[in-house]
Design an enzyme around this catalytic site. Structure first.
Site, PDB file in Angstrom:
ATOM      1  N   SER A 165      -6.770   6.046 -14.075  1.00 26.55           N
ATOM      2  CA  SER A 165      -7.969   6.792 -13.705  1.00 26.55           C
ATOM      3  C   SER A 165      -7.788   8.261 -14.038  1.00 26.55           C
ATOM      4  O   SER A 165      -6.878   8.921 -13.515  1.00 26.55           O
ATOM      5  CB  SER A 165      -8.249   6.642 -12.212  1.00 26.55           C
ATOM      6  OG  SER A 165      -9.244   7.568 -11.816  1.00 26.55           O
ATOM      7  N   HIS A 224     -10.105   4.438 -17.123  1.00 23.94           N
ATOM      8  CA  HIS A 224     -11.065   4.345 -16.024  1.00 23.94           C
ATOM      9  C   HIS A 224     -11.637   5.731 -15.728  1.00 23.94           C
ATOM     10  O   HIS A 224     -10.884   6.665 -15.442  1.00 23.94           O
ATOM     11  CB  HIS A 224     -10.346   3.791 -14.789  1.00 23.94           C
ATOM     12  CG  HIS A 224     -11.246   3.453 -13.648  1.00 23.94           C
ATOM     13  ND1 HIS A 224     -11.990   2.286 -13.598  1.00 23.94           N
ATOM     14  CD2 HIS A 224     -11.523   4.121 -12.498  1.00 23.94           C
ATOM     15  CE1 HIS A 224     -12.663   2.247 -12.455  1.00 23.94           C
ATOM     16  NE2 HIS A 224     -12.405   3.356 -11.772  1.00 23.94           N
ATOM     17  N   ASP A 262     -14.049   7.795 -13.299  1.00 21.72           N
ATOM     18  CA  ASP A 262     -14.708   7.791 -11.998  1.00 21.72           C
ATOM     19  C   ASP A 262     -15.791   8.863 -11.956  1.00 21.72           C
ATOM     20  O   ASP A 262     -15.496  10.060 -11.946  1.00 21.72           O
ATOM     21  CB  ASP A 262     -13.690   8.058 -10.893  1.00 21.72           C
ATOM     22  CG  ASP A 262     -12.825   6.845 -10.596  1.00 21.72           C
ATOM     23  OD1 ASP A 262     -13.389   5.763 -10.391  1.00 21.72           O
ATOM     24  OD2 ASP A 262     -11.590   6.979 -10.571  1.00 21.72           O
ATOM     25  N   MET A 292     -18.668  10.680  -9.865  1.00 23.33           N
ATOM     26  CA  MET A 292     -19.052  10.926  -8.474  1.00 23.33           C
ATOM     27  C   MET A 292     -20.130  11.998  -8.410  1.00 23.33           C
ATOM     28  O   MET A 292     -20.089  12.967  -9.169  1.00 23.33           O
ATOM     29  CB  MET A 292     -17.837  11.385  -7.671  1.00 23.33           C
ATOM     30  CG  MET A 292     -16.656  10.447  -7.738  1.00 23.33           C
ATOM     31  SD  MET A 292     -15.308  11.070  -6.715  1.00 23.33           S
ATOM     32  CE  MET A 292     -14.024   9.888  -7.112  1.00 23.33           C
ATOM     33  N   HIS A 324     -16.981   3.903 -13.868  1.00 22.53           N
ATOM     34  CA  HIS A 324     -17.239   3.485 -12.485  1.00 22.53           C
ATOM     35  C   HIS A 324     -18.189   4.500 -11.856  1.00 22.53           C
ATOM     36  O   HIS A 324     -17.797   5.642 -11.602  1.00 22.53           O
ATOM     37  CB  HIS A 324     -15.893   3.421 -11.735  1.00 22.53           C
ATOM     38  CG  HIS A 324     -16.008   3.096 -10.292  1.00 22.53           C
ATOM     39  ND1 HIS A 324     -14.948   3.273  -9.418  1.00 22.53           N
ATOM     40  CD2 HIS A 324     -17.029   2.605  -9.546  1.00 22.53           C
ATOM     41  CE1 HIS A 324     -15.321   2.903  -8.210  1.00 22.53           C
ATOM     42  NE2 HIS A 324     -16.573   2.503  -8.252  1.00 22.53           N
ATOM     43  N   MET A 344     -19.956   5.995  -8.974  1.00 14.57           N
ATOM     44  CA  MET A 344     -20.060   6.184  -7.527  1.00 14.57           C
ATOM     45  C   MET A 344     -21.200   7.161  -7.292  1.00 14.57           C
ATOM     46  O   MET A 344     -21.012   8.303  -6.849  1.00 14.57           O
ATOM     47  CB  MET A 344     -18.724   6.690  -6.968  1.00 14.57           C
ATOM     48  CG  MET A 344     -17.662   5.607  -6.964  1.00 14.57           C
ATOM     49  SD  MET A 344     -16.016   6.233  -6.567  1.00 14.57           S
ATOM     50  CE  MET A 344     -15.443   6.646  -8.216  1.00 14.57           C
ATOM     51  N   MET A 402     -13.016  -2.279  -3.782  1.00 10.57           N
ATOM     52  CA  MET A 402     -12.295  -1.024  -3.583  1.00 10.57           C
ATOM     53  C   MET A 402     -11.212  -1.202  -2.526  1.00 10.57           C
ATOM     54  O   MET A 402     -11.443  -1.801  -1.475  1.00 10.57           O
ATOM     55  CB  MET A 402     -13.262   0.075  -3.138  1.00 10.57           C
ATOM     56  CG  MET A 402     -14.286   0.493  -4.168  1.00 10.57           C
ATOM     57  SD  MET A 402     -13.554   1.323  -5.596  1.00 10.57           S
ATOM     58  CE  MET A 402     -12.908   2.824  -4.819  1.00 10.57           C
ATOM     59  N   GLY A 413     -14.372   8.154  -3.297  1.00 11.29           N
ATOM     60  CA  GLY A 413     -14.677   9.577  -3.191  1.00 11.29           C
ATOM     61  C   GLY A 413     -13.516  10.492  -3.501  1.00 11.29           C
ATOM     62  O   GLY A 413     -13.720  11.600  -3.981  1.00 11.29           O
ATOM     63  N   PHE A 414     -12.291  10.030  -3.247  1.00  7.81           N
ATOM     64  CA  PHE A 414     -11.128  10.880  -3.491  1.00  7.81           C
ATOM     65  C   PHE A 414      -9.963  10.049  -4.000  1.00  7.81           C
ATOM     66  O   PHE A 414      -9.800   8.896  -3.601  1.00  7.81           O
ATOM     67  CB  PHE A 414     -10.690  11.597  -2.205  1.00  7.81           C
ATOM     68  CG  PHE A 414     -11.706  12.568  -1.670  1.00  7.81           C
ATOM     69  CD1 PHE A 414     -11.786  13.855  -2.174  1.00  7.81           C
ATOM     70  CD2 PHE A 414     -12.601  12.185  -0.676  1.00  7.81           C
ATOM     71  CE1 PHE A 414     -12.743  14.740  -1.693  1.00  7.81           C
ATOM     72  CE2 PHE A 414     -13.552  13.055  -0.192  1.00  7.81           C
ATOM     73  CZ  PHE A 414     -13.625  14.344  -0.707  1.00  7.81           C
ATOM     74  N   ASP A 446      -9.158  -0.854  -7.296  1.00  7.88           N
ATOM     75  CA  ASP A 446      -9.092   0.599  -7.452  1.00  7.88           C
ATOM     76  C   ASP A 446      -8.766   1.222  -6.102  1.00  7.88           C
ATOM     77  O   ASP A 446      -9.518   1.055  -5.144  1.00  7.88           O
ATOM     78  CB  ASP A 446     -10.450   1.101  -7.964  1.00  7.88           C
ATOM     79  CG  ASP A 446     -10.478   2.594  -8.228  1.00  7.88           C
ATOM     80  OD1 ASP A 446      -9.445   3.263  -8.027  1.00  7.88           O
ATOM     81  OD2 ASP A 446     -11.540   3.093  -8.641  1.00  7.88           O
ATOM     82  N   GLY A 447      -7.617   1.930  -6.031  1.00  4.24           N
ATOM     83  CA  GLY A 447      -7.272   2.681  -4.834  1.00  4.24           C
ATOM     84  C   GLY A 447      -5.891   2.365  -4.306  1.00  4.24           C
ATOM     85  O   GLY A 447      -5.617   1.231  -3.893  1.00  4.24           O
ATOM     86  N   GLY A 448      -5.002   3.335  -4.372  1.00  2.00           N
ATOM     87  CA  GLY A 448      -3.672   3.163  -3.801  1.00  2.00           C
ATOM     88  C   GLY A 448      -2.789   2.185  -4.546  1.00  2.00           C
ATOM     89  O   GLY A 448      -1.842   1.633  -3.972  1.00  2.00           O
ATOM     90  N   GLY A 460      -4.306   5.905 -10.533  1.00  2.51           N
ATOM     91  CA  GLY A 460      -4.536   7.313 -10.832  1.00  2.51           C
ATOM     92  C   GLY A 460      -3.271   8.122 -10.719  1.00  2.51           C
ATOM     93  O   GLY A 460      -2.544   8.309 -11.697  1.00  2.51           O
TER      94      GLY A 460
END
Length: 226
Positions: free
Chosen positions: A12, A37, A39, A41, A70, A72, A141, A146-147, A177-179, A199
């Site tokens: 990301s 990827h 993102d 926002m 993606h 958002m 997700m 958002g972050f 996506d995330g962590g 990311g």
């Protein structure tokens, strides 16, 4: 674009150096990234602002593989054509972002892109049960959108497993996506995910001047999943 369920890593760019995004994309791909990827926002649907279709268009010449956008944002529909024109291969919208997600997915495909639908951590898998014949990608997700840099939410793992059962033989990617890092990647891969968005776990390990760190990070994720 031939469909396959082999493990793919999609760095990301939200975690990349924004002053050198083109070079960052090239470096990540050279070090083994399968997709890139992006993102998007809007500061409305999520509490952050990143970039829009003009940046995606500027990055397209620097991305030789898959450009995975993606969104958002809300509303989505007025911007589909702009992101398609910017060169997106996949456009993913959130099931929660508007009242007519079925129409949104049809519009993404009509614009010539693969259509994805994302689910926030609090949204059940059943929310997309009636959309499976309209999508090419599902994105549960594993953090609240958002972050970047948030902690992985463990309850996404059984949701991924449920989505994989729902997909069956359909040619639908399951992206997470995330962590994502070497400790969480095996959990989601075993549950059925085939596209892992990472990311800070990738871009936090090197730089444009020292891109070998990106390659090491992606290899560590692949080896953990193997």
């Amino acid at each position: 674009m031939t469909f396959d369920r082999s493990l793919k890593i999609a760095p990301s760019i939200l975690a990349a150096d924004f002053a050198a995004l083109g070079a960052e994309c090239e470096a990540a791909e050279a070090q083994g990234a399968d997709w890139m990827h992006l993102d998007v926002m809007d500061g409305h649907y999520v509490p952050n602002i990143s970039f829009g279709p003009a940046i995606c268009a500027a990055l397209r010449p620097h991305i030789r593989k898959v450009m995975d956008v993606h969104l958002m944002i809300a509303p989505v529909d007025p911007y589909i054509e702009a992101f398609a024109q910017a060169g997106a291969d996949f456009i993913t919208a959130h099931v929660e972002a508007g009242p007519h997600v079925h129409r949104t997915l049809q519009a993404i495909r009509a614009a010539g892109c693969k259509a994805g639908v994302a689910l926030n951590p609090g949204t059940p898998a059943e929310a997309v049960a009636d959309l499976l014949d309209e999508v090419d990608l599902l994105l549960p997700m594993s953090v609240n959108p958002g972050f970047g840099g948030q902690k992985f939410i463990q309850t996404v793992v059984p949701k991924i497993r449920k989505l994989r059962d729902m997909v069956g033989d359909r040619p639908i990617h399951i992206q997470v996506d995330g962590g994502i890092d070497p400790s969480t990647a095996p959990l989601v891969a075993e549950a059925g995910a085939d596209v892992l968005v990472a990311g800070s776990a990738v871009f936090g390990k090197g730089s444009v001047d020292a891109p070998e760190g990106y390659g090491d990070a992606m290899r560590a994720i692949r080896e953990a999943c193997a």
